[in-house]
Design an enzyme around this catalytic site. Structure first.
Site, PDB file in Angstrom:
ATOM      1  N   ASN A 203     159.531  95.017  64.627  1.00 56.26           N
ATOM      2  CA  ASN A 203     159.469  94.739  63.191  1.00 56.26           C
ATOM      3  C   ASN A 203     158.095  94.263  62.745  1.00 56.26           C
ATOM      4  O   ASN A 203     157.898  93.922  61.571  1.00 56.26           O
ATOM      5  CB  ASN A 203     160.533  93.718  62.787  1.00 56.26           C
ATOM      6  N   GLY A 204     157.138  94.210  63.669  1.00 59.23           N
ATOM      7  CA  GLY A 204     155.786  93.805  63.312  1.00 59.23           C
ATOM      8  C   GLY A 204     155.426  92.397  63.738  1.00 59.23           C
ATOM      9  O   GLY A 204     154.318  91.928  63.436  1.00 59.23           O
TER      10      GLY A 204
ATOM     11  N   CYS B  16     154.148  86.887  61.797  1.00 58.00           N
ATOM     12  CA  CYS B  16     153.605  86.681  63.138  1.00 58.00           C
ATOM     13  C   CYS B  16     153.453  85.191  63.440  1.00 58.00           C
ATOM     14  O   CYS B  16     153.564  84.334  62.568  1.00 58.00           O
ATOM     15  CB  CYS B  16     152.238  87.364  63.270  1.00 58.00           C
TER      16      CYS B  16
ATOM     17  N   HIS C  88     149.205  86.259  67.869  1.00 56.95           N
ATOM     18  CA  HIS C  88     147.814  86.725  67.886  1.00 56.95           C
ATOM     19  C   HIS C  88     146.869  85.671  67.310  1.00 56.95           C
ATOM     20  O   HIS C  88     147.289  84.689  66.680  1.00 56.95           O
ATOM     21  CB  HIS C  88     147.672  88.040  67.106  1.00 56.95           C
TER      22      HIS C  88
ATOM     23  N   TYR D 114     147.932  95.624  53.612  1.00 55.82           N
ATOM     24  CA  TYR D 114     146.748  95.105  54.297  1.00 55.82           C
ATOM     25  C   TYR D 114     146.470  95.904  55.560  1.00 55.82           C
ATOM     26  O   TYR D 114     147.347  96.580  56.125  1.00 55.82           O
ATOM     27  CB  TYR D 114     146.875  93.618  54.615  1.00 55.82           C
TER      28      TYR D 114
ATOM     29  N   ASN E 223     150.705  82.742  64.327  1.00 54.60           N
ATOM     30  CA  ASN E 223     149.248  82.602  64.286  1.00 54.60           C
ATOM     31  C   ASN E 223     148.781  81.460  65.175  1.00 54.60           C
ATOM     32  O   ASN E 223     149.357  80.360  65.137  1.00 54.60           O
ATOM     33  CB  ASN E 223     148.774  82.311  62.863  1.00 54.60           C
TER      34      ASN E 223
END
Length: 525
Positions: A448-449, A471, A453, A435, A473
Site C-alpha cells: 500500500n506504499g 510511512c 525510510h 508527489y 519517517n
C-alpha cells in the site's frame, strides 16, 4: 489347485465405468466364486466342518482399478450430503450407503505391475478377507504425506476412518539424530558404525519410508479408493495387508505405473532463494503462472512438505499451514507458522508438482525445492501515539528511535507488516498525493506504499508529531542503521493508528489473518 503368482506380469487397468455405481462392492463375493483359489475337486467324504475349514482357508483375491476424479468428487459430495441429512432428520444413528464407484477392477496377483491413466484415483478391493492396512508411496517422492483415501465395506458403504493417532505418535515420538532431515522424517535410525548395518541402511530407509505411509483400515473394510489423483509419468508402490477369516494375514504389493500426459504445463516459482537468510515472519510463497482450479488444489497441497531443524540438523516441531490466498489473478499458495518461525533455524521445502493436475487441461511444469535459513528474531514496533520506533533482536532492545508516522489524512495502518524489500535509493511517487520524491534507505513493509525510510525534512517533528503520507519517517542516520539490519520477512508491528490493515492489496498479508482464518484457506480437511 495352487494359486500361482506372476511377479513379472503386467496388467492394464481400465477406468471404471461411471454407470456402475451403488452397491458394486457387494458383487465382489459373487465374482470371487469364479476367481478365488478353490479345492481341485469335490470330496464325497467331506463333512460340513471340513467345508467350513476350506472356506475359511480360501485365499484372498485382490482387485485393482481406477476411478475418475469426477466420480470420486461426486461420490464424496453425495456421502457428505447424506451424512448431513441423516444428522438433521434423526437423532438415531443411521447407516449411510454412498453412491460409490465400482470397486471390483481387475484381479491382480501380488508382485504384478499395473498400468493406469494419469489423473485417476487408484482403488483396491479384496475378497475372502478384510483389509488391515494399506499404503501407496510415490517412489521418487517419499516425503509426500500418506494418502488416507476412503474405505468401504462389502455393501459399498463408506466407513469412518480408523484412529491413526497411535501410529502417528509412534512415528513422531523419537527425536531424529541423523542430520538428513528427509531421512529423519522417514523414520530412519541413526547410522551404525558397523559395516553390516551400513550395507542394510538403504533397505531400512526404504522400509521405514513405506511404514510412514501405512494407513490403518477400519473394521470390515473390503475396499479402498485413494483421495488424490495419480500423477502422470510416475511410479507408485501399492501395498496392503488383508486378514482372512482364519486370522491369517496376507500381504499384497503392486507397482503402479502411470502413463504420460499431453496436458499443457503450468509453472510454479518462489520468491525466496536457496541459502537465503530471512526474518522470522517470512512466509513460504509459491506463485503459479495461471489459476489452479479449486478441485485440484488439494492434489497440489497434499504433495508439499516443510521441515524445520536447528543449525545442527535436529528436528524442530513447528505448527504451520498452507493457505490459498485470493488469485491475483494467478494462484498464490503461502505457508506460515502459527507463531513466528523459531530463530536460527533451517527450513527445507519440497514441492514435487511436475505433472500434478492443476486444471482439466494443465499440469505442473516443474518440481521445486527450497532450502533457506531463519536468522535472528528481529521485530520492529512502531507506535503512532508515542511517535517511537523500537527494534528488538532476540529479545533485547537494540534501537529506540523518534519517528513520524502517517498524518491524520494519510495514516499508517495498524497490524503486522513484513519487510518485503529494501533499496538504498528509491523514488517515492503518489498519484493520490501528487508527489515524486527521492528518498534514501527505504525498506518496503507493504504494497500500500508503506515504507520505513530517511526523511530529513521531518526530523524536527520526529518523536512528537505524525506528518507522513503513511510511512515511518526517521532521520537519515537512524534510517541507515535500521536499513543495514533489516531482512526480508522481519515483522513490523504498527499500533496507535485509527485504521488497520486488511487482507487485500498486498503480496504478503499472511500475518493479518488470525490463525483460524488462515487454516480455513487450506484446501485440505
Amino acid at each position: 489347485m495352487v494359486c500361482s503368482s506372476h511377479p513379472f506380469a503386467r496388467t492394464r487397468i481400465p477406468v471404471l465405468s461411471p454407470t456402475k455405481i451403488h452397491g458394486a462392492v457387494a458383487a465382489l463375493s459373487a465374482i470371487a466364486l469364479l476367481t478365488a483359489c478353490t479345492p481341485s475337486g469335490p470330496d464325497p467324504d467331506a463333512t460340513p466342518n471340513d467345508a467350513k475349514s476350506a472356506e475359511a482357508a480360501a485365499e484372498p483375491v485382490f482387485r485393482v482399478g481406477s476411478v475418475s476424479d469426477a466420480q470420486a468428487t461426486k461420490s464424496s459430495a453425495q456421502e457428505s450430503s447424506s451424512r448431513a441429512t441423516d444428522s438433521t432428520e434423526s437423532a438415531e444413528p443411521t447407516s449411510t450407503t454412498a453412491s460409490t464407484p465400482e470397486q471390483s477392477g481387475e484381479v491382480v496377483e501380488t508382485g504384478t505391475e499395473t498400468e493406469v491413466e494419469p489423473g485417476e484415483r487408484i482403488s483396491l478391493s479384496v475378497e475372502n478377507a478384510v483389509l488391515s492396512d494399506i499404503s501407496i508411496t510415490e517412489s521418487d517422492h517419499p516425503r509426500i504425506d500418506s494418502d488416507p483415501g476412503v474405505f468401504f465395506d462389502t455393501a459399498g458403504t463408506a466407513l469412518e476412518a480408523a484412529d491413526q493417532s497411535k501410529k502417528s505418535a509412534d512415528e513422531t515420538s523419537a527425536e531424529p539424530t541423523d542430520e538428513s532431515t528427509e531421512d529423519a522424517k522417514a523414520g530412519s535410525s541413526t547410522p551404525s558404525e558397523s559395516a553390516s548395518a551400513d550395507a542394510a541402511e538403504p533397505t531400512a530407509k526404504k522400509d521405514s519410508a513405506k511404514e510412514k505411509h501405512v494407513v490403518t483400515a477400519p473394521d470390515d473394510a473390503a475396499a479402498w479408493v485413494s483421495a488424490y489423483d495419480l500423477v502422470a509419468d510416475s511410479t507408485y508402490d501399492l501395498s496392503a495387508t488383508a486378514t482372512s477369516a482364519d486370522g491369517e494375514e496376507h500381504d499384497f504389493t503392486s507397482t503402479v505405473t502411470v502413463a504420460a500426459t499431453d496436458a499443457s504445463p503450468m509453472s510454479v516459482r518462489t520468491v525466496l532463494a536457496d541459502d537465503q537468510t530471512v526474518g522470522v515472519g517470512a512466509p513460504i510463497v509459491l506463485n503459479f503462472d495461471s489459476t489452479v482450479a479449486k478441485q485440484y488444489r488439494d492434489d497440489v497441497e497434499h504433495r508439499l512438505s516443510v521441515k524445520v531443524t536447528d543449525k545442527d540438523g535436529k528436528k524442530r516441531t513447528v505448527e504451520g499451514s498452507w493457505a490459498w490466498l485470493p488469485d491475483n489473478p494467478q494462484s498464490r499458495l503461502h505457508f506460515r507458522p502459527k507463531e513466528f518461525w523459531p530463530a536460527h533455524s533451517k527450513v527445507s521445502v519440497d514441492a514435487p508438482l511436475k505433472n500434478v493436475p492443476t486444471t482439466d487441461d494443465t499440469v505442473g511444469q516443474n518440481d521445486l525445492t527450497l532450502d533457506f535459513e531463519i536468522g535472528r528474531k528481529q521485530i520492529v514496533k512502531a507506535d503512532a501515539k508515542s511517535h517511537r520506533m523500537v527494534v528488538t533482536r532476540d529479545g533485547k532492545e537494540v534501537m529506540d528511535f523518534p519517528a513520524s508516522l502517517g498524518a491524520a489524512k494519510s495514516p499508517s495502518y495498524n497490524g503486522t507488516h513484513v519487510v518485503m524489500s529494501k533499496a538504498a535509493d528509491y523514488t517515492m511517487t503518489s498519484e493520490q498525493w501528487d508527489y515524486e520524491t527521492d528518498v534514501r534507505w527505504a525498506v518496503r513493509i507493504h504494497n500500500n506504499g508503506e515504507f520505513i525510510h530517511a526523511a530529513p525534512w521531518s526530523t524536527g517533528v520526529q518523536g512528537s508529531a505524525n506528518v507522513s503520507h503513511g510511512c515511518i519517517n526517521l532521520s537519515t542516520a537512524r534510517a541507515k542503521q535500521y536499513y543495514d539490519s533489516a531482512l526480508y520477512g522481519d515483522p513490523v508491528e504498527i499500533t496507535g493508528s485509527n485504521v488497520s490493515l486488511s487482507t487485500s492489496a498486498s503480496d504478503i498479508s499472511d500475518w493479518v489473518y488470525d490463525w483460524d482464518e488462515w487454516t480455513k484457506l487450506s484446501a485440505l480437511d
